[in-house]
Motif scaffolding. Structure first.
Motif, mmCIF file in Angstrom:
data_model
loop_
_atom_site.group_PDB
_atom_site.id
_atom_site.type_symbol
_atom_site.label_atom_id
_atom_site.label_comp_id
_atom_site.label_asym_id
_atom_site.label_seq_id
_atom_site.Cartn_x
_atom_site.Cartn_y
_atom_site.Cartn_z
ATOM 1 N N LEU A 111 -7.235 11.822 11.364
ATOM 2 C CA LEU A 111 -7.334 10.477 11.932
ATOM 3 C C LEU A 111 -8.494 9.681 11.331
ATOM 4 C CD1 LEU A 111 -6.082 8.549 14.070
ATOM 5 C CD2 LEU A 111 -7.805 9.405 15.668
ATOM 6 N N GLU A 112 -9.613 10.365 11.061
ATOM 7 C CA GLU A 112 -10.791 9.657 10.526
ATOM 8 C C GLU A 112 -10.461 9.054 9.148
ATOM 9 O OE1 GLU A 112 -10.955 12.563 12.213
ATOM 10 O OE2 GLU A 112 -11.831 11.537 13.937
ATOM 11 N N ALA A 113 -9.825 9.845 8.296
ATOM 12 C CA ALA A 113 -9.452 9.342 6.963
ATOM 13 C C ALA A 113 -8.418 8.229 7.079
ATOM 14 C CB ALA A 113 -8.908 10.488 6.113
ATOM 15 N N PHE A 114 -7.452 8.421 7.966
ATOM 16 C CA PHE A 114 -6.378 7.443 8.136
ATOM 17 C C PHE A 114 -6.956 6.105 8.634
ATOM 18 C CE2 PHE A 114 -1.890 6.958 10.294
ATOM 19 C CZ PHE A 114 -1.577 5.952 9.397
ATOM 20 N N GLN A 115 -7.842 6.164 9.631
ATOM 21 C CA GLN A 115 -8.431 4.927 10.170
ATOM 22 C C GLN A 115 -9.260 4.193 9.117
ATOM 23 O OE1 GLN A 115 -10.403 6.672 13.564
ATOM 24 N NE2 GLN A 115 -8.889 5.835 15.002
ATOM 25 N N ALA A 116 -9.985 4.951 8.293
ATOM 26 C CA ALA A 116 -10.794 4.321 7.240
ATOM 27 C C ALA A 116 -9.890 3.603 6.235
ATOM 28 C CB ALA A 116 -11.656 5.371 6.532
ATOM 29 N N VAL A 117 -8.755 4.217 5.922
ATOM 30 C CA VAL A 117 -7.813 3.580 4.996
ATOM 31 C C VAL A 117 -7.182 2.344 5.639
ATOM 32 C CG1 VAL A 117 -5.566 3.887 3.859
ATOM 33 C CG2 VAL A 117 -7.358 5.604 3.567
ATOM 34 N N VAL A 118 -6.842 2.428 6.914
ATOM 35 C CA VAL A 118 -6.241 1.270 7.603
ATOM 36 C C VAL A 118 -7.211 0.084 7.599
ATOM 37 C CG1 VAL A 118 -5.423 0.392 9.843
ATOM 38 C CG2 VAL A 118 -4.623 2.599 9.001
ATOM 39 N N GLN A 119 -8.503 0.367 7.804
ATOM 40 C CA GLN A 119 -9.513 -0.703 7.735
ATOM 41 C C GLN A 119 -9.537 -1.347 6.355
ATOM 42 O OE1 GLN A 119 -13.478 0.416 8.775
ATOM 43 N NE2 GLN A 119 -13.029 0.594 10.952
ATOM 44 N N ASP A 120 -9.393 -0.509 5.325
ATOM 45 C CA ASP A 120 -9.392 -1.029 3.962
ATOM 46 C C ASP A 120 -8.130 -1.859 3.692
ATOM 47 O OD1 ASP A 120 -11.057 -0.887 1.468
ATOM 48 O OD2 ASP A 120 -9.106 -0.304 0.645
ATOM 49 N N ALA A 176 0.861 -1.191 0.000
ATOM 50 C CA ALA A 176 0.000 0.000 0.000
ATOM 51 C C ALA A 176 0.890 1.232 0.000
ATOM 52 C CB ALA A 176 -0.884 0.003 1.231
ATOM 53 N N LEU A 177 0.500 2.246 -0.768
ATOM 54 C CA LEU A 177 1.207 3.517 -0.833
ATOM 55 C C LEU A 177 0.301 4.599 -0.290
ATOM 56 C CD1 LEU A 177 3.917 3.016 -2.349
ATOM 57 C CD2 LEU A 177 2.102 1.742 -3.492
ATOM 58 N N LEU A 178 0.694 5.174 0.853
ATOM 59 C CA LEU A 178 -0.121 6.213 1.496
ATOM 60 C C LEU A 178 0.660 7.515 1.515
ATOM 61 C CD1 LEU A 178 -1.540 3.592 2.500
ATOM 62 C CD2 LEU A 178 -1.701 4.648 4.747
ATOM 63 N N VAL A 229 3.344 -1.532 4.033
ATOM 64 C CA VAL A 229 2.856 -0.178 3.755
ATOM 65 C C VAL A 229 4.042 0.757 3.577
ATOM 66 C CG1 VAL A 229 1.524 1.759 4.710
ATOM 67 C CG2 VAL A 229 0.765 -0.588 5.121
ATOM 68 N N PHE A 230 3.998 1.575 2.526
ATOM 69 C CA PHE A 230 4.977 2.638 2.317
ATOM 70 C C PHE A 230 4.277 3.970 2.533
ATOM 71 C CE2 PHE A 230 7.068 -0.311 -0.996
ATOM 72 C CZ PHE A 230 7.954 -0.829 -0.064
ATOM 73 N N PHE A 231 4.897 4.844 3.342
ATOM 74 C CA PHE A 231 4.298 6.163 3.572
ATOM 75 C C PHE A 231 5.161 7.253 2.944
ATOM 76 C CE2 PHE A 231 3.827 10.035 6.224
ATOM 77 C CZ PHE A 231 2.578 10.377 5.725
ATOM 78 N N LEU A 232 4.512 8.136 2.174
ATOM 79 C CA LEU A 232 5.221 9.093 1.314
ATOM 80 C C LEU A 232 5.292 10.515 1.867
ATOM 81 C CD1 LEU A 232 3.529 7.778 -1.947
ATOM 82 C CD2 LEU A 232 5.917 7.445 -1.294
ATOM 83 N N GLN A 259 3.315 4.794 13.169
ATOM 84 C CA GLN A 259 4.423 4.014 13.735
ATOM 85 C C GLN A 259 4.022 2.558 13.961
ATOM 86 O OE1 GLN A 259 5.167 6.756 17.020
ATOM 87 N NE2 GLN A 259 7.203 7.166 16.208
ATOM 88 N N GLU A 260 2.735 2.339 14.286
ATOM 89 C CA GLU A 260 2.249 0.965 14.463
ATOM 90 C C GLU A 260 2.142 0.238 13.117
ATOM 91 O OE1 GLU A 260 -0.549 2.376 18.184
ATOM 92 O OE2 GLU A 260 -1.528 1.534 16.406
ATOM 93 N N LEU A 261 1.902 1.012 12.064
ATOM 94 C CA LEU A 261 1.587 0.447 10.756
ATOM 95 C C LEU A 261 2.817 0.077 9.938
ATOM 96 C CD1 LEU A 261 -1.069 0.039 9.072
ATOM 97 C CD2 LEU A 261 -0.617 2.293 8.069
ATOM 98 N N THR A 262 3.862 0.913 10.000
ATOM 99 C CA THR A 262 4.998 0.705 9.094
ATOM 100 C C THR A 262 6.287 1.334 9.617
ATOM 101 O OG1 THR A 262 5.807 1.028 6.828
ATOM 102 C CG2 THR A 262 4.447 2.794 7.730
ATOM 103 N N THR A 263 7.405 0.796 9.140
ATOM 104 C CA THR A 263 8.710 1.436 9.383
ATOM 105 C C THR A 263 9.227 2.074 8.096
ATOM 106 O OG1 THR A 263 9.803 -0.669 8.919
ATOM 107 C CG2 THR A 263 9.383 -0.152 11.238
ATOM 108 N N HIS A 264 8.425 1.994 7.020
ATOM 109 C CA HIS A 264 8.870 2.527 5.727
ATOM 110 C C HIS A 264 8.242 3.896 5.479
ATOM 111 C CE1 HIS A 264 10.199 -1.549 5.235
ATOM 112 N NE2 HIS A 264 8.962 -2.006 5.222
ATOM 113 N N SER A 265 8.742 4.909 6.173
ATOM 114 C CA SER A 265 8.168 6.252 6.046
ATOM 115 C C SER A 265 9.243 7.258 5.659
ATOM 116 C CB SER A 265 7.558 6.704 7.380
ATOM 117 O OG SER A 265 6.446 5.895 7.709
#
Ligand code: ZN
Length: 242
Positions: A13-22, A4-6, A31-34, A52-58
């Motif tokens: 937070l609301e948008a982020f949580q909805a994406v994490v659910q997806d 996933a590329l975010l 997950v890669f964070f840009l 930080q919980e989701l990825t180390t690739h930021s």
């Protein structure tokens, strides 16, 4: 492998949580964070924690570095500047250290991650046209570069002859001999007229890319911005996708 590329979560937070659910439904492997976890929205601390919980690739965005004084804010518009000063006062010193140590680029061949432009990441320029993209293609050897920053999804492709064009599709298979710069849009503050959170999925096994749009609780994110005393425009623009 499915990645996933975010990008450009911007304390929403609301948008982020909805994406994490997806992401959970999609069963992505990593997950890669840009860049731009903070700025504009009302939940910088909780968004950093979730990232930080989701990825180390930021990697770093201009707002991340601006919040810790690593890049100038002279060119920020007044609402962006107000929000970044507010953000700086809301995050812990550990979170400040986290933002400060984010690098400008990361490489996972054939994939490169950068927030703004691969040829001059610290200038925070926008890649909006084929002409601008040509500087990036001509000065680097990246094959697939994922970017954010403009908050509008767009894909540039360079063919074998070196011709650069826009790829209008939001789902496509990447060709071996071609090179790509793919802007995955913004999770937390889309500006392409579609208010739904945007993010990308890259299937490395068959070189397939898909841009996804995810509805989320926009009204709740807006209320929090208002309650925080942040500029009202930062709330209203979320519903417009502008
Ligand atoms: Zn941004």
């Amino acid at each position: 492998m499915k990645y996933a590329l975010l990008s450009d979560i911007h304390s929403n937070l609301e948008a982020f949580q909805a994406v994490v659910q997806d992401l959970e439904k999609e069963k992505v492997d990593d997950v890669f964070f840009l860049g731009d976890i903070v700025g504009y929205g009302a939940d910088p601390g909780r968004c950093i924690q979730l990232l930080q919980e989701l990825t180390t690739h930021s990697i770093a965005g201009n707002h991340d570095w601006a919040a810790v004084g690593l890049t100038e804010t002279d060119y920020f518009n007044p609402v962006a500047k107000t929000a970044i000063e507010w953000t700086a006062g809301k995050i812990t010193s550990r979170q400040q250290t986290f933002l400060a140590q984010l690098p400008l680029t990361k490489n996972y061949p054939p994939v490169t991650l950068v927030h703004a432009t691969p040829h001059h990441p610290e200038a925070w320029d926008y890649l909006l046209s084929c002409k601008e993209a040509s500087h990036s293609f001509n000065t680097g050897d990246h094959q697939i570069c994922f970017i954010g920053h403009s908050h509008s999804p767009i894909t540039f492709v360079e063919d074998k002859e070196g011709t650069i064009s826009l790829l209008p599709d939001t789902t496509f298979t990447l060709k071996d001999a071609h090179r790509y710069i793919i802007n995955v849009g913004s999770v937390g503050q889309p500006r392409d007229g579609n208010p739904h959170a945007a993010y990308g999925i890259y299937h490395a096994d068959d070189a397939r890319f898909t841009l996804k749009r995810i509805p989320y609780a926009i009204e709740r994110a807006q209320e929090k911005i208002t309650e925080a005393g942040l500029p009202p425009f930062l709330a209203s623009r979320l519903a417009e996708g502008q």
